[in-house]
Design a protein around this motif. Sequence first.
Motif, PDB file in Angstrom:
ATOM      1  N   PRO A  19       0.856  -1.317   0.050  1.00 32.31           N
ATOM      2  CA  PRO A  19       0.059  -0.064  -0.088  1.00 32.31           C
ATOM      3  C   PRO A  19       1.019   1.074  -0.073  1.00 32.31           C
ATOM      4  CG  PRO A  19      -0.660  -1.463   1.740  1.00 32.31           C
ATOM      5  CD  PRO A  19       0.752  -1.900   1.067  1.00 32.31           C
ATOM      6  N   PRO A  20       0.372   2.453  -0.459  1.00 35.70           N
ATOM      7  CA  PRO A  20       1.017   3.641  -0.297  1.00 35.70           C
ATOM      8  C   PRO A  20       1.409   3.798   0.990  1.00 35.70           C
ATOM      9  CG  PRO A  20      -1.027   3.866  -1.938  1.00 35.70           C
ATOM     10  CD  PRO A  20      -0.896   2.523  -1.139  1.00 35.70           C
ATOM     11  N   ALA A  21       2.679   4.482   0.984  1.00 37.44           N
ATOM     12  CA  ALA A  21       3.271   4.969   2.342  1.00 37.44           C
ATOM     13  C   ALA A  21       2.342   6.212   2.676  1.00 37.44           C
ATOM     14  CB  ALA A  21       4.508   5.490   2.214  1.00 37.44           C
ATOM     15  N   GLU A  22       1.769   7.075   2.289  1.00 38.34           N
ATOM     16  CA  GLU A  22       0.886   7.820   2.546  1.00 38.34           C
ATOM     17  C   GLU A  22      -0.302   7.446   3.423  1.00 38.34           C
ATOM     18  OE1 GLU A  22       1.938   7.743  -0.393  1.00 38.34           O
ATOM     19  OE2 GLU A  22       3.166   9.261  -0.790  1.00 38.34           O
ATOM     20  N   ALA A  23      -0.880   6.287   2.698  1.00 36.06           N
ATOM     21  CA  ALA A  23      -2.123   5.547   3.295  1.00 36.06           C
ATOM     22  C   ALA A  23      -1.818   4.927   4.437  1.00 36.06           C
ATOM     23  CB  ALA A  23      -2.644   4.467   2.254  1.00 36.06           C
ATOM     24  N   LEU A  24      -0.824   4.456   4.513  1.00 32.33           N
ATOM     25  CA  LEU A  24      -0.235   3.612   5.862  1.00 32.33           C
ATOM     26  C   LEU A  24      -0.243   4.783   6.881  1.00 32.33           C
ATOM     27  CD1 LEU A  24       2.153   0.952   4.659  1.00 32.33           C
ATOM     28  CD2 LEU A  24      -0.133   0.655   5.096  1.00 32.33           C
ATOM     29  N   GLN A  25       0.610   5.868   6.606  1.00 33.33           N
ATOM     30  CA  GLN A  25       0.638   7.039   7.840  1.00 33.33           C
ATOM     31  C   GLN A  25      -0.649   7.588   8.125  1.00 33.33           C
ATOM     32  OE1 GLN A  25       3.439   7.312   9.372  1.00 33.33           O
ATOM     33  NE2 GLN A  25       2.609   9.024  10.371  1.00 33.33           N
ATOM     34  N   ALA A  26      -1.594   7.557   7.097  1.00 37.75           N
ATOM     35  CA  ALA A  26      -2.880   8.187   7.461  1.00 37.75           C
ATOM     36  C   ALA A  26      -3.661   7.383   8.403  1.00 37.75           C
ATOM     37  CB  ALA A  26      -3.706   8.498   6.212  1.00 37.75           C
ATOM     38  N   LEU A  27      -3.394   6.044   8.202  1.00 34.54           N
ATOM     39  CA  LEU A  27      -4.191   5.067   9.041  1.00 34.54           C
ATOM     40  C   LEU A  27      -3.388   5.062  10.557  1.00 34.54           C
ATOM     41  CD1 LEU A  27      -4.739   1.864   6.806  1.00 34.54           C
ATOM     42  CD2 LEU A  27      -6.368   3.344   7.926  1.00 34.54           C
ATOM     43  N   ARG A  28      -2.294   5.191  10.630  1.00 36.37           N
ATOM     44  CA  ARG A  28      -1.644   5.183  11.876  1.00 36.37           C
ATOM     45  C   ARG A  28      -1.994   6.503  12.591  1.00 36.37           C
ATOM     46  NH1 ARG A  28       3.279   4.027   8.480  1.00 36.37           N
ATOM     47  NH2 ARG A  28       3.640   1.716   8.644  1.00 36.37           N
ATOM     48  N   GLU A  29      -2.017   7.548  11.673  1.00 39.03           N
ATOM     49  CA  GLU A  29      -2.351   8.755  12.594  1.00 39.03           C
ATOM     50  C   GLU A  29      -3.807   8.805  12.880  1.00 39.03           C
ATOM     51  OE1 GLU A  29      -1.680  12.005   9.620  1.00 39.03           O
ATOM     52  OE2 GLU A  29       0.606  11.677  10.047  1.00 39.03           O
ATOM     53  N   ALA A  30      -4.677   8.172  12.352  1.00 37.69           N
ATOM     54  CA  ALA A  30      -6.094   8.155  12.741  1.00 37.69           C
ATOM     55  C   ALA A  30      -6.410   7.064  13.784  1.00 37.69           C
ATOM     56  CB  ALA A  30      -6.808   7.414  11.509  1.00 37.69           C
TER      57      ALA A  30
END
Length: 253
Positions: A19-30
């Motif tokens: 998955p895109p790194a941006e998507a993973l980071q968004a999930l972690r932040e959420a």
Amino acid sequence: MQGDQRLADAPGEGDLGPPPAEALQALREAAADGARIASICGGAFTLAATGLLDGLAATTHWIAADQLTRQYPKIEVRPDVLYVDNGQLLTSAGASAGMDLCLHLVRRDLGSAVAADAARLAVTPLEREGGQAQYIVHEPPPLPRGSLLEPTLAWVQDHLGEDLTLEAMAARCAMSTRTFSRRFREQTGTTPLQWLLRARVRHAQYLLEHSDHPVERIAVQAGFGSATAFRERFKRVTGTTPQTYRATFRRPC
């Protein structure tokens, strides 16, 4: 539903790559912000890639469960359930199990009455009996092609309703039970008893799908001896009862 929540439903890594790194980071932040995050089917791979599921139980479509286990060994993968609720993080099996998970969330937030109304509007049961195991295709046990065992095991599959003993199977191969058991495990990866039970369950599944025979008769035809023994073994393997399996998978005769 209450609070912020996100749904991870992207395909697994085995389909489209990481998955895109941006998507993973968004999930972690959420997650750090307290959002409740749920995945459907292969979305478990995206959620797993964040590291948020490490040390927790999770599920995905049964056909991808082994892959999820290999890629993310820190996760306790449960391929036999429709969904797993870890509180903030939830995962579900195939697409229809996503509906089970959503109804579970409605019930958790708004109560059983609201969830029951939602289920009726969706024309789906509020709770399905059994887990994912009932949808797994249990193929006939493999025959070791070209080996000394092949003729004997083909004969066994044609006589599943009979009282088949280890001694009888070994005798057909002209082997001692000890030699037969050793050769059997070497060539099939399992024991004669487990192979036989698997063959009997698969035969019972076929009869439940294609005949109108009562469960008691199918128990005898599949070689379980009694309906009680049949029901116990069948539920252990498939996660559901013979009656529920038939209601779900019965094909027109």
